[in-house]
Design a protein around this motif. Structure first.
Motif, PDB file in Angstrom:
ATOM      1  N   SER A   2       0.831  -1.202   0.000  1.00 38.07           N
ATOM      2  CA  SER A   2       0.000   0.000   0.000  1.00 38.07           C
ATOM      3  C   SER A   2       0.867   1.254   0.000  1.00 38.07           C
ATOM      4  O   SER A   2       2.023   1.229   0.403  1.00 38.07           O
ATOM      5  N   GLN A   3       0.252   2.311  -0.444  1.00 36.82           N
ATOM      6  CA  GLN A   3       0.964   3.583  -0.498  1.00 36.82           C
ATOM      7  C   GLN A   3       0.749   4.339   0.810  1.00 36.82           C
ATOM      8  O   GLN A   3      -0.301   4.243   1.429  1.00 36.82           O
ATOM      9  N   SER A   4       1.742   5.119   1.160  1.00 39.44           N
ATOM     10  CA  SER A   4       1.617   5.943   2.360  1.00 39.44           C
ATOM     11  C   SER A   4       0.743   7.151   2.052  1.00 39.44           C
ATOM     12  O   SER A   4       0.592   7.543   0.889  1.00 39.44           O
ATOM     13  N   PRO A   5       0.162   7.752   3.061  1.00 41.89           N
ATOM     14  CA  PRO A   5      -0.633   8.971   2.818  1.00 41.89           C
ATOM     15  C   PRO A   5       0.162  10.063   2.106  1.00 41.89           C
ATOM     16  O   PRO A   5      -0.369  10.787   1.275  1.00 41.89           O
ATOM     17  N   GLY A   6       1.458  10.138   2.398  1.00 40.51           N
ATOM     18  CA  GLY A   6       2.291  11.138   1.726  1.00 40.51           C
ATOM     19  C   GLY A   6       2.428  10.874   0.242  1.00 40.51           C
ATOM     20  O   GLY A   6       2.419  11.793  -0.573  1.00 40.51           O
ATOM     21  N   ASP A   7       2.555   9.589  -0.123  1.00 42.37           N
ATOM     22  CA  ASP A   7       2.649   9.224  -1.539  1.00 42.37           C
ATOM     23  C   ASP A   7       1.356   9.562  -2.271  1.00 42.37           C
ATOM     24  O   ASP A   7       1.380  10.080  -3.389  1.00 42.37           O
ATOM     25  N   ILE A   8       0.244   9.236  -1.642  1.00 39.12           N
ATOM     26  CA  ILE A   8      -1.059   9.525  -2.249  1.00 39.12           C
ATOM     27  C   ILE A   8      -1.246  11.020  -2.416  1.00 39.12           C
ATOM     28  O   ILE A   8      -1.684  11.496  -3.472  1.00 39.12           O
ATOM     29  N   GLU A   9      -0.877  11.787  -1.414  1.00 38.13           N
ATOM     30  CA  GLU A   9      -1.007  13.249  -1.490  1.00 38.13           C
ATOM     31  C   GLU A   9      -0.088  13.819  -2.566  1.00 38.13           C
ATOM     32  O   GLU A   9      -0.469  14.732  -3.302  1.00 38.13           O
ATOM     33  N   SER A  10       1.102  13.265  -2.683  1.00 39.83           N
ATOM     34  CA  SER A  10       2.034  13.716  -3.723  1.00 39.83           C
ATOM     35  C   SER A  10       1.452  13.452  -5.111  1.00 39.83           C
ATOM     36  O   SER A  10       1.522  14.309  -5.996  1.00 39.83           O
ATOM     37  N   GLN A  11       0.876  12.277  -5.310  1.00 42.96           N
ATOM     38  CA  GLN A  11       0.264  11.951  -6.599  1.00 42.96           C
ATOM     39  C   GLN A  11      -0.899  12.889  -6.907  1.00 42.96           C
ATOM     40  O   GLN A  11      -1.052  13.338  -8.036  1.00 42.96           O
ATOM     41  N   ARG A  12      -1.700  13.179  -5.915  1.00 40.95           N
ATOM     42  CA  ARG A  12      -2.815  14.118  -6.116  1.00 40.95           C
ATOM     43  C   ARG A  12      -2.288  15.499  -6.504  1.00 40.95           C
ATOM     44  O   ARG A  12      -2.855  16.169  -7.360  1.00 40.95           O
ATOM     45  N   GLY A  13      -1.222  15.924  -5.845  1.00 39.88           N
ATOM     46  CA  GLY A  13      -0.626  17.220  -6.163  1.00 39.88           C
ATOM     47  C   GLY A  13      -0.103  17.254  -7.585  1.00 39.88           C
ATOM     48  O   GLY A  13      -0.342  18.220  -8.323  1.00 39.88           O
ATOM     49  N   HIS A  14       0.631  16.202  -7.980  1.00 42.89           N
ATOM     50  CA  HIS A  14       1.124  16.141  -9.357  1.00 42.89           C
ATOM     51  C   HIS A  14      -0.026  16.234 -10.351  1.00 42.89           C
ATOM     52  O   HIS A  14       0.052  16.986 -11.330  1.00 42.89           O
ATOM     53  N   LYS A  15      -1.086  15.483 -10.104  1.00 47.99           N
ATOM     54  CA  LYS A  15      -2.218  15.480 -11.036  1.00 47.99           C
ATOM     55  C   LYS A  15      -2.877  16.854 -11.097  1.00 47.99           C
ATOM     56  O   LYS A  15      -3.186  17.365 -12.178  1.00 47.99           O
TER      57      LYS A  15
END
Length: 155
Positions: A2-15
């Protein structure tokens, strides 16, 4: 894994930034710009491509390359514009492509070829863009492509 909350937030930011920069660059590309807005358009297109390179699909990345090719054409950067347009055209030619996107492909390629001084390729792509525009089923999609097509000098 699973991805960490930081990874998910980073992906959302990139998008979010990829989409925002993409929209801003396309918006600027179809209007009369100041020198400062030319820089903003180029920076926004580059930023969009960079963010898509981190989280986007190959399709997202090729759409970003299409935008960069158009921006380079608008700014008179013929060689780089044509190089990018060649790559994105090869990608879209090998896939099932929606009518509006095919019209964009031919339009941007025509603009890039014109700016690079490749007149035979420009004329051929311009004709293909004209035909593809006529084949777009949705009026709103046609209107969106026509905004960009209007930036390409007619033969």
């Amino acid at each position: 894994m699973s991805q960490s909350p930081g990874d998910i937030e980073s992906q959302r930011g990139h998008k979010r930034f990829a989409m925002d920069c993409n929209n801003r660059a396309w918006e600027l590309s179809v209007q009369v710009r100041t020198k400062s807005q030319d820089h903003e358009m180029l920076n926004a297109a580059r930023a969009s491509a960079w963010h898509w390179s981190h989280i986007g699909t190959e399709l997202n990345q090729m759409r970003a390359l299409m935008l960069l090719a158009e921006v380079h054409a608008l700014l008179g950067m013929g060689a780089s514009s044509l190089s990018m347009a060649d790559e994105m055209r090869a990608y879209f030619a090998g896939r099932e492509t929606p009518d509006w996107e095919l019209a964009f492909v031919h339009t941007v390629y025509a603009h890039a070829a014109f700016t690079a001084g490749r007149l035979p390729e420009y004329r051929e792509a311009y004709e293909k863009a004209t035909a593809a525009l006529g084949a777009i089923a949705d009026e709103e999609d046609r209107k969106n492509v026509l905004e960009t097509f209007s930036q390409v000098p007619p033969p």
